[in-house]
Scaffold this motif. Structure first.
Motif, mmCIF file in Angstrom:
data_model
loop_
_atom_site.group_PDB
_atom_site.id
_atom_site.type_symbol
_atom_site.label_atom_id
_atom_site.label_comp_id
_atom_site.label_asym_id
_atom_site.label_seq_id
_atom_site.Cartn_x
_atom_site.Cartn_y
_atom_site.Cartn_z
ATOM 1 N N VAL A 1 0.726 -1.148 -0.046
ATOM 2 C CA VAL A 1 0.066 -0.065 0.117
ATOM 3 C C VAL A 1 0.889 1.327 -0.062
ATOM 4 O O VAL A 1 2.185 1.130 0.280
ATOM 5 N N PHE A 2 0.119 2.262 -0.235
ATOM 6 C CA PHE A 2 1.264 3.572 -0.543
ATOM 7 C C PHE A 2 1.861 4.069 0.856
ATOM 8 O O PHE A 2 2.962 4.696 0.659
ATOM 9 N N THR A 3 1.302 3.557 2.039
ATOM 10 C CA THR A 3 2.081 3.948 3.218
ATOM 11 C C THR A 3 3.066 3.172 3.693
ATOM 12 O O THR A 3 3.674 3.427 4.751
ATOM 13 N N ASP A 4 3.223 2.209 2.968
ATOM 14 C CA ASP A 4 4.637 1.113 3.143
ATOM 15 C C ASP A 4 5.570 1.668 2.864
ATOM 16 O O ASP A 4 5.931 2.183 1.874
ATOM 17 N N ASP A 5 6.496 1.838 3.917
ATOM 18 C CA ASP A 5 7.947 2.229 3.774
ATOM 19 C C ASP A 5 8.784 0.891 3.538
ATOM 20 O O ASP A 5 9.181 0.293 4.262
ATOM 21 N N VAL A 6 8.641 0.582 2.191
ATOM 22 C CA VAL A 6 9.470 -0.803 1.523
ATOM 23 C C VAL A 6 11.035 -0.588 1.698
ATOM 24 O O VAL A 6 11.435 -1.643 1.722
ATOM 25 N N ILE A 7 11.640 0.817 1.692
ATOM 26 C CA ILE A 7 13.264 0.743 1.750
ATOM 27 C C ILE A 7 13.495 0.499 3.256
ATOM 28 O O ILE A 7 14.191 -0.229 3.223
ATOM 29 N N ASP A 8 12.778 1.044 4.166
ATOM 30 C CA ASP A 8 13.094 0.816 5.566
ATOM 31 C C ASP A 8 12.950 -0.845 5.688
ATOM 32 O O ASP A 8 13.750 -1.459 6.317
ATOM 33 N N TYR A 9 11.870 -1.609 5.062
ATOM 34 C CA TYR A 9 11.584 -2.884 5.429
ATOM 35 C C TYR A 9 12.668 -3.795 4.740
ATOM 36 O O TYR A 9 13.301 -4.630 5.101
ATOM 37 N N ARG A 10 12.961 -3.188 3.568
ATOM 38 C CA ARG A 10 14.160 -4.090 2.724
ATOM 39 C C ARG A 10 15.648 -3.894 3.614
ATOM 40 O O ARG A 10 16.344 -4.926 3.869
ATOM 41 N N LEU A 11 15.961 -2.802 4.183
ATOM 42 C CA LEU A 11 17.289 -2.715 4.773
ATOM 43 C C LEU A 11 17.205 -3.347 6.197
ATOM 44 O O LEU A 11 18.096 -3.907 6.697
ATOM 45 N N ALA A 12 16.024 -3.176 6.854
ATOM 46 C CA ALA A 12 16.126 -3.962 8.029
ATOM 47 C C ALA A 12 16.090 -5.898 7.775
ATOM 48 O O ALA A 12 16.789 -6.367 8.587
ATOM 49 N N SER A 13 15.474 -6.204 6.606
ATOM 50 C CA SER A 13 15.513 -7.522 6.371
ATOM 51 C C SER A 13 17.143 -7.983 6.054
ATOM 52 O O SER A 13 17.760 -8.893 6.445
ATOM 53 N N LEU A 14 17.665 -7.062 5.131
ATOM 54 C CA LEU A 14 19.071 -7.072 4.797
ATOM 55 C C LEU A 14 19.916 -7.147 5.971
ATOM 56 O O LEU A 14 21.175 -7.969 6.054
ATOM 57 N N THR A 15 19.943 -6.343 6.988
ATOM 58 C CA THR A 15 20.671 -6.376 8.227
ATOM 59 C C THR A 15 20.297 -6.918 9.603
ATOM 60 O O THR A 15 20.783 -6.835 10.547
#
Length: 245
Positions: A205-219
């Motif tokens: 959805v438009f309010t999802d911060d997908v960059i924060d999600y991806r970086l949290a997953s990577l680290t």
């Protein structure tokens, strides 16, 4: 081997193609056919991200793209949204949720971009999950990845994804495979189960911060959130994306 099929109602598509026009102005050109509503054209991009902050997190020298992540201990984010004035060429299709509930159990979505070359459409780019291609591919692999299709993703790309997660988050091989499977990023198709709330990675959805999600997953959760807020120009009515800038 899994087979991934697409389903469409040919009569609905034919109806849209006969009446729909691509809109580039402030007013959307909306086409309707029965329970379906369709729009294609330029709209305000709802994606938000701090690009300068992302560059502070990665060493992109030597063709590494955004794969060489390093956490220096310093807060990387600038607090500035790099995408407030961007437009995006959009296609929006609205249909009754009931028509999706007989899926087994999920809908999986990916899109491709093609260029016409010598009279033939050539597949050159694709997207399913947001930011996967950027954060998992070096310059040496991204063209092959983007020109391929999801059907062969697990065989071709799982070892590379596992290796990267070991580097960025200290994942063991088993943990990395489990993380990839939990999010469903291979094959790289965005998954949506309409019986569950829509929030990435169950749709987006438009309010999802997908960059924060991806970086949290990577680290493994070590990267601090950017603190950015979603855009405020999205709409509560169709086509939901705001007018172009």
């Amino acid at each position: 081997m899994q087979n991934y099929h697409s389903y469409h109602d040919r009569s609905v598509i034919d109806s849209f193609m006969s009446v729909a026009s691509v809109a580039f102005g402030k007013e959307p050109a909306i086409a309707e056919s029965g329970d379906y509503t369709f729009f294609a054209g330029a709209r305000s991009d709802a994606f938000f991200f701090d690009f300068d902050g992302i560059k502070n997190l990665f060493d992109i020298r030597g063709g590494r793209n955004f794969t060489a992540l390093h956490l220096s201990g310093e807060f990387p984010w600038t607090g500035v949204d790099s995408n407030t004035q961007a437009n995006v060429c959009s296609m929006v299709l609205e249909l009754p949720t009931a028509q999706l509930l007989d899926t087994t159990p999920d809908i999986r979505i990916w899109g491709r971009c093609s260029v016409r070359r010598d009279g033939t459409l050539l597949h050159v780019d694709r997207a399913g999950h947001p930011s996967v291609s950027s954060f998992f591919n070096t310059d040496d692999t991204k063209e092959e990845y983007n020109a391929s299709e999801p059907e062969h993703d697990r065989d071709r790309w799982m070892p590379m994804f596992v290796h990267l997660l070991g580097h960025t988050g200290g994942y063991t091989d088993e943990e990395a495979v489990a993380a990839v499977d939990a999010e469903g990023i291979l094959p790289d198709m965005l998954t949506f189960n309409p019986a569950l709330p829509a929030k990435y990675p169950n749709g987006r959805v438009f309010t999802d911060d997908v960059i924060d999600y991806r970086l949290a997953s990577l680290t493994k959760g070590d990267c601090p959130p950017s603190g950015l807020r979603p855009h405020t120009d999205t709409l509560q009515v169709f086509p939901y994306l705001g007018p172009p800038h």
